[in-house]
Design a protein around this motif. Structure first.
Motif, mmCIF file in Angstrom:
data_model
loop_
_atom_site.group_PDB
_atom_site.id
_atom_site.type_symbol
_atom_site.label_atom_id
_atom_site.label_comp_id
_atom_site.label_asym_id
_atom_site.label_seq_id
_atom_site.Cartn_x
_atom_site.Cartn_y
_atom_site.Cartn_z
ATOM 1 N N ARG A 1 0.648 -0.850 0.199
ATOM 2 C CA ARG A 1 0.031 0.250 0.279
ATOM 3 C C ARG A 1 1.126 1.451 -0.213
ATOM 4 O O ARG A 1 1.958 1.398 0.304
ATOM 5 N N PRO A 2 0.911 2.389 -0.693
ATOM 6 C CA PRO A 2 1.348 3.546 -0.633
ATOM 7 C C PRO A 2 1.522 4.157 0.811
ATOM 8 O O PRO A 2 0.493 3.988 0.811
ATOM 9 N N ARG A 3 2.150 4.724 0.761
ATOM 10 C CA ARG A 3 2.214 5.625 2.137
ATOM 11 C C ARG A 3 2.968 6.810 1.976
ATOM 12 O O ARG A 3 4.858 6.615 1.093
ATOM 13 N N HIS A 4 2.921 8.082 1.528
ATOM 14 C CA HIS A 4 3.730 9.125 1.684
ATOM 15 C C HIS A 4 5.100 8.871 2.720
ATOM 16 O O HIS A 4 4.331 8.929 3.849
ATOM 17 N N PHE A 5 5.759 10.312 2.177
ATOM 18 C CA PHE A 5 7.216 9.374 2.433
ATOM 19 C C PHE A 5 7.188 10.697 3.912
ATOM 20 O O PHE A 5 7.702 10.400 4.622
ATOM 21 N N GLN B 1 4.155 10.965 5.574
ATOM 22 C CA GLN B 1 3.233 10.695 6.435
ATOM 23 C C GLN B 1 3.846 10.952 7.791
ATOM 24 O O GLN B 1 4.554 10.540 9.373
ATOM 25 N N ASN B 2 3.032 11.518 9.145
ATOM 26 C CA ASN B 2 2.713 11.369 10.221
ATOM 27 C C ASN B 2 2.579 10.133 11.515
ATOM 28 O O ASN B 2 1.044 10.762 10.903
ATOM 29 N N GLU B 3 2.956 9.504 11.611
ATOM 30 C CA GLU B 3 2.099 7.930 12.121
ATOM 31 C C GLU B 3 1.754 8.830 13.850
ATOM 32 O O GLU B 3 0.277 8.227 13.838
ATOM 33 N N VAL C 1 -1.933 10.539 12.329
ATOM 34 C CA VAL C 1 -2.749 9.579 12.161
ATOM 35 C C VAL C 1 -3.205 8.279 13.055
ATOM 36 O O VAL C 1 -4.369 7.895 12.531
ATOM 37 N N LYS D 1 -7.650 8.735 13.953
ATOM 38 C CA LYS D 1 -8.722 7.629 13.399
ATOM 39 C C LYS D 1 -9.539 8.209 15.005
ATOM 40 O O LYS D 1 -9.110 8.132 15.909
#
Length: 182
Positions: free
Chosen positions: A148-152, A154-156, A159, A163
């Protein structure tokens, strides 16, 4: 002037026209009508004009019709190139794919089509393109898997905070809010 085409005698022009009316395949209908012209005593040029093709094409239809009847005029899918791998090589390819690559030997941690093509070249001496390898693997029942693609950037934490969380314990609705049985 060319020789007249000899067609099998068990079909008349009327039979061919009837079959053309019943056919749902446009190409077969054209072919049947063109051969019906020949059965009526027409020339190859007239038949070619009826079928919308050249005289040589009409000449190619006649042996197919004579050998197989009206079913010989159905459009067929071309057979394409035969497979480069035989059954034993396919079984070996299945074993290679299922066992996975060894990073020390293969230099990769997961199989790509180009890596498998190189492995087939090493094992069997057969040059296979990536597209051919993809078709072979698909025929063997393997599907393409991709991560699955993930932006470089991305802040975990963001996210996880975004949720929605459900209540830890579900509560049963009060008795009065439930529907009465009918």
């Amino acid at each position: 002037m060319g020789r007249p085409l000899a067609l099998r005698g068990d079909f008349t022009a009327v039979d061919l026209k009837r079959l053309a009316r019943q056919s749902r395949d446009a190409d077969r209908t054209r072919r049947l009508l063109a051969l019906a012209v020949i059965c009526d005593g027409g020339s190859r040029a007239e038949a070619a004009e009826t079928g919308g093709v050249g005289r040589q094409i009409v000449r190619d239809w006649a042996p197919r019709f004579n050998a197989e009847g009206p079913d010989g005029l159905i459009s067929r899918k071309p057979p394409g190139n035969p497979s480069k791998l035989d059954d034993g090589q396919r079984a070996a390819l299945v074993r290679i794919v299922e066992s996975g690559p060894l990073p020390a030997r293969d230099g990769v941690v997961r199989w790509r089509l180009i890596d498998l093509a190189a492995r087939v070249w090493e094992e069997f001496g057969i040059s296979v393109s990536e597209a051919r390898m993809s078709r072979e693997l698909k025929a063997l029942g393997f599907g393409k898997l991709s991560a699955r693609p993930r932006h470089f950037a991305q802040n975990e934490e963001a996210v996880a905070a975004f949720k929605k969380t459900s209540p830890s314990a579900w509560r049963r609705s009060a008795r009065r809010s439930r529907q009465a049985p009918r």
